[in-house]
Design a protein around this motif. Structure first.
Motif, PDB file in Angstrom:
ATOM      1  N   ARG A   1       0.834  -1.212   0.000  1.00 22.75           N
ATOM      2  CA  ARG A   1       0.000   0.000   0.000  1.00 22.75           C
ATOM      3  C   ARG A   1       0.861   1.251   0.000  1.00 22.75           C
ATOM      4  O   ARG A   1       0.529   2.244  -0.642  1.00 22.75           O
ATOM      5  CB  ARG A   1      -0.904   0.041   1.238  1.00 22.75           C
ATOM      6  CG  ARG A   1      -2.052  -0.897   1.200  1.00 22.75           C
ATOM      7  CD  ARG A   1      -3.040  -0.609   2.296  1.00 22.75           C
ATOM      8  NE  ARG A   1      -2.445  -0.390   3.597  1.00 22.75           N
ATOM      9  CZ  ARG A   1      -2.971  -0.812   4.715  1.00 22.75           C
ATOM     10  NH1 ARG A   1      -4.097  -1.482   4.704  1.00 22.75           N
ATOM     11  NH2 ARG A   1      -2.390  -0.553   5.866  1.00 22.75           N
TER      12      ARG A   1
ATOM     13  N   GLN B   1      -8.539  -3.712  -4.989  1.00 20.64           N
ATOM     14  CA  GLN B   1      -9.166  -4.084  -3.713  1.00 20.64           C
ATOM     15  C   GLN B   1      -8.288  -5.016  -2.880  1.00 20.64           C
ATOM     16  O   GLN B   1      -8.385  -5.029  -1.659  1.00 20.64           O
ATOM     17  CB  GLN B   1     -10.524  -4.752  -3.958  1.00 20.64           C
ATOM     18  CG  GLN B   1     -11.536  -3.856  -4.635  1.00 20.64           C
ATOM     19  CD  GLN B   1     -11.784  -2.570  -3.863  1.00 20.64           C
ATOM     20  OE1 GLN B   1     -11.810  -2.562  -2.645  1.00 20.64           O
ATOM     21  NE2 GLN B   1     -11.954  -1.466  -4.585  1.00 20.64           N
TER      22      GLN B   1
ATOM     23  N   PHE C   1      -6.701  -1.178   1.335  1.00 18.56           N
ATOM     24  CA  PHE C   1      -6.510   0.201   1.793  1.00 18.56           C
ATOM     25  C   PHE C   1      -7.484   0.504   2.918  1.00 18.56           C
ATOM     26  O   PHE C   1      -8.614   0.007   2.930  1.00 18.56           O
ATOM     27  CB  PHE C   1      -6.744   1.197   0.648  1.00 18.56           C
ATOM     28  CG  PHE C   1      -5.670   1.179  -0.376  1.00 18.56           C
ATOM     29  CD1 PHE C   1      -4.491   1.880  -0.166  1.00 18.56           C
ATOM     30  CD2 PHE C   1      -5.804   0.464  -1.553  1.00 18.56           C
ATOM     31  CE1 PHE C   1      -3.483   1.868  -1.101  1.00 18.56           C
ATOM     32  CE2 PHE C   1      -4.808   0.446  -2.496  1.00 18.56           C
ATOM     33  CZ  PHE C   1      -3.640   1.148  -2.271  1.00 18.56           C
TER      34      PHE C   1
ATOM     35  N   GLN D   1     -10.069   2.903   4.796  1.00 19.09           N
ATOM     36  CA  GLN D   1     -11.056   3.845   4.276  1.00 19.09           C
ATOM     37  C   GLN D   1     -10.528   5.279   4.337  1.00 19.09           C
ATOM     38  O   GLN D   1     -10.796   6.076   3.447  1.00 19.09           O
ATOM     39  CB  GLN D   1     -12.380   3.710   5.049  1.00 19.09           C
ATOM     40  CG  GLN D   1     -13.560   4.290   4.312  1.00 19.09           C
ATOM     41  CD  GLN D   1     -13.795   3.629   2.952  1.00 19.09           C
ATOM     42  OE1 GLN D   1     -13.626   2.421   2.787  1.00 19.09           O
ATOM     43  NE2 GLN D   1     -14.156   4.429   1.974  1.00 19.09           N
TER      44      GLN D   1
ATOM     45  N   ASP E   1      -7.652   6.277   3.740  1.00 18.35           N
ATOM     46  CA  ASP E   1      -6.696   6.510   2.656  1.00 18.35           C
ATOM     47  C   ASP E   1      -7.371   6.748   1.311  1.00 18.35           C
ATOM     48  O   ASP E   1      -6.701   7.070   0.328  1.00 18.35           O
ATOM     49  CB  ASP E   1      -5.752   5.316   2.512  1.00 18.35           C
ATOM     50  CG  ASP E   1      -4.898   5.086   3.740  1.00 18.35           C
ATOM     51  OD1 ASP E   1      -4.613   6.079   4.452  1.00 18.35           O
ATOM     52  OD2 ASP E   1      -4.524   3.926   3.996  1.00 18.35           O
ATOM     53  N   LEU E   2      -8.695   6.560   1.271  1.00 19.21           N
ATOM     54  CA  LEU E   2      -9.429   6.652   0.011  1.00 19.21           C
ATOM     55  C   LEU E   2     -10.361   7.860  -0.018  1.00 19.21           C
ATOM     56  O   LEU E   2     -10.824   8.324   1.012  1.00 19.21           O
ATOM     57  CB  LEU E   2     -10.243   5.371  -0.207  1.00 19.21           C
ATOM     58  CG  LEU E   2      -9.461   4.056  -0.206  1.00 19.21           C
ATOM     59  CD1 LEU E   2     -10.417   2.874  -0.304  1.00 19.21           C
ATOM     60  CD2 LEU E   2      -8.449   4.025  -1.342  1.00 19.21           C
ATOM     61  N   THR E   3     -10.628   8.326  -1.227  1.00 14.77           N
ATOM     62  CA  THR E   3     -11.602   9.404  -1.404  1.00 14.77           C
ATOM     63  C   THR E   3     -13.003   8.811  -1.334  1.00 14.77           C
ATOM     64  O   THR E   3     -13.166   7.587  -1.293  1.00 14.77           O
ATOM     65  CB  THR E   3     -11.420  10.099  -2.767  1.00 14.77           C
ATOM     66  OG1 THR E   3     -11.718   9.142  -3.800  1.00 14.77           O
ATOM     67  CG2 THR E   3     -10.021  10.656  -2.934  1.00 14.77           C
TER      68      THR E   3
ATOM     69  N   GLY F   1     -13.624   6.227  -3.799  1.00 19.45           N
ATOM     70  CA  GLY F   1     -12.896   4.968  -3.676  1.00 19.45           C
ATOM     71  C   GLY F   1     -11.504   4.996  -4.287  1.00 19.45           C
ATOM     72  O   GLY F   1     -10.878   3.957  -4.466  1.00 19.45           O
ATOM     73  N   LYS F   2     -10.993   6.179  -4.626  1.00 19.56           N
ATOM     74  CA  LYS F   2      -9.653   6.295  -5.183  1.00 19.56           C
ATOM     75  C   LYS F   2      -8.679   6.705  -4.092  1.00 19.56           C
ATOM     76  O   LYS F   2      -9.068   7.267  -3.073  1.00 19.56           O
ATOM     77  CB  LYS F   2      -9.641   7.331  -6.304  1.00 19.56           C
ATOM     78  CG  LYS F   2     -10.508   6.894  -7.461  1.00 19.56           C
ATOM     79  CD  LYS F   2     -10.408   7.832  -8.616  1.00 19.56           C
ATOM     80  CE  LYS F   2     -11.226   7.195  -9.695  1.00 19.56           C
ATOM     81  NZ  LYS F   2     -11.668   7.895 -10.737  1.00 19.56           N
ATOM     82  N   ILE F   3      -7.391   6.443  -4.311  1.00 21.65           N
ATOM     83  CA  ILE F   3      -6.362   6.802  -3.336  1.00 21.65           C
ATOM     84  C   ILE F   3      -6.279   8.319  -3.251  1.00 21.65           C
ATOM     85  O   ILE F   3      -6.260   9.012  -4.271  1.00 21.65           O
ATOM     86  CB  ILE F   3      -4.991   6.232  -3.747  1.00 21.65           C
ATOM     87  CG1 ILE F   3      -5.049   4.705  -3.823  1.00 21.65           C
ATOM     88  CG2 ILE F   3      -3.904   6.663  -2.773  1.00 21.65           C
ATOM     89  CD1 ILE F   3      -3.800   4.078  -4.405  1.00 21.65           C
ATOM     90  N   ARG F   4      -6.234   8.823  -2.021  1.00 19.30           N
ATOM     91  CA  ARG F   4      -6.095  10.267  -1.824  1.00 19.30           C
ATOM     92  C   ARG F   4      -4.764  10.748  -2.405  1.00 19.30           C
ATOM     93  O   ARG F   4      -3.755  10.082  -2.283  1.00 19.30           O
ATOM     94  CB  ARG F   4      -6.129  10.617  -0.336  1.00 19.30           C
ATOM     95  CG  ARG F   4      -7.457  10.379   0.311  1.00 19.30           C
ATOM     96  CD  ARG F   4      -7.478  10.972   1.720  1.00 19.30           C
ATOM     97  NE  ARG F   4      -8.730  10.638   2.365  1.00 19.30           N
ATOM     98  CZ  ARG F   4      -9.880  11.285   2.147  1.00 19.30           C
ATOM     99  NH1 ARG F   4      -9.914  12.296   1.323  1.00 19.30           N
ATOM    100  NH2 ARG F   4     -10.979  10.913   2.765  1.00 19.30           N
TER     101      ARG F   4
END
Length: 182
Positions: free
Chosen positions: A39, A160, A164, A166, A168-170, A173-176
């Motif tokens: 990650r 998935q 990750f 939660q 860490d995600l927008t 559902g995308k990586i910040r």
């Protein structure tokens, strides 16, 4: 700056490229803990990217498969062994290299078990070779934009599996996004 040798790395880069073309995921043969570790390079700017991890994983998996599951082929494949011996020598990695012995009828006398045991004893040397080569392989592959697009698709397919958090995600559902370091 590190000076690259580029000793026959195009052959290895081609093997890695084939893995990406065939959609072999980064997470093949990984534990949940290893996936969690992956990650980090996905979330922040890091010197070692997911492509670096993929190269290392594919390189080792290739030789694990070759020496442990295809030992009979190893005995017959003098060209590949010569290639490998040259690489170990070029990168200054001392190794008591595998020698295929033949009987009086010119048939290989080296057994599959001998090959497997030799590889198990020397796997740490293959890890060391990987550590010396993967930056050069990355340099070659990173210049191929089509390959990078395919690699991105391979990573996205298994997104998935990285588990990750939660936070860490927008919302989508995308990586910040993170700031690019100075």
């Amino acid at each position: 700056m590190k000076e690259f040798t580029f000793n026959q790395v195009y052959k290895i880069a081609s093997t890695i490229e084939d893995g990406i073309d065939f959609g072999v995921p980064l997470i093949f043969h990984t534990t949940k803990q290893q996936r969690i570790t992956l990650r980090q390079p996905a979330m922040v700017f890091n010197r070692h990217t997911l492509l670096h991890h993929y190269i290392r994983k594919c390189f080792l998996h290739h030789y694990d498969h070759y020496f442990l599951r295809m030992a009979e082929t190893v005995i017959e494949d003098v060209v590949e062994l010569t290639f490998l011996e040259d690489q170990f020598s070029q990168y200054g990695i001392p190794i008591d290299f595998l020698r295929i012995k033949y009987n009086e009828q010119d048939y290989p006398a080296t057994t599959e078990l001998t090959v497997i045991n030799w590889y198990r004893r020397n796997r740490k040397n293959f890890i060391l070779l990987t550590d010396r080569l993967y930056e050069e392989i990355f340099f070659i592959l990173f210049s191929n934009r089509n390959l990078l697009q395919k690699f991105n698709a391979v990573i996205a397919k298994n997104f998935q599996e990285f588990h990750f958090k939660q936070a860490d995600l927008t919302i989508g559902g995308k990586i910040r996004r993170t700031a690019i370091p100075a």
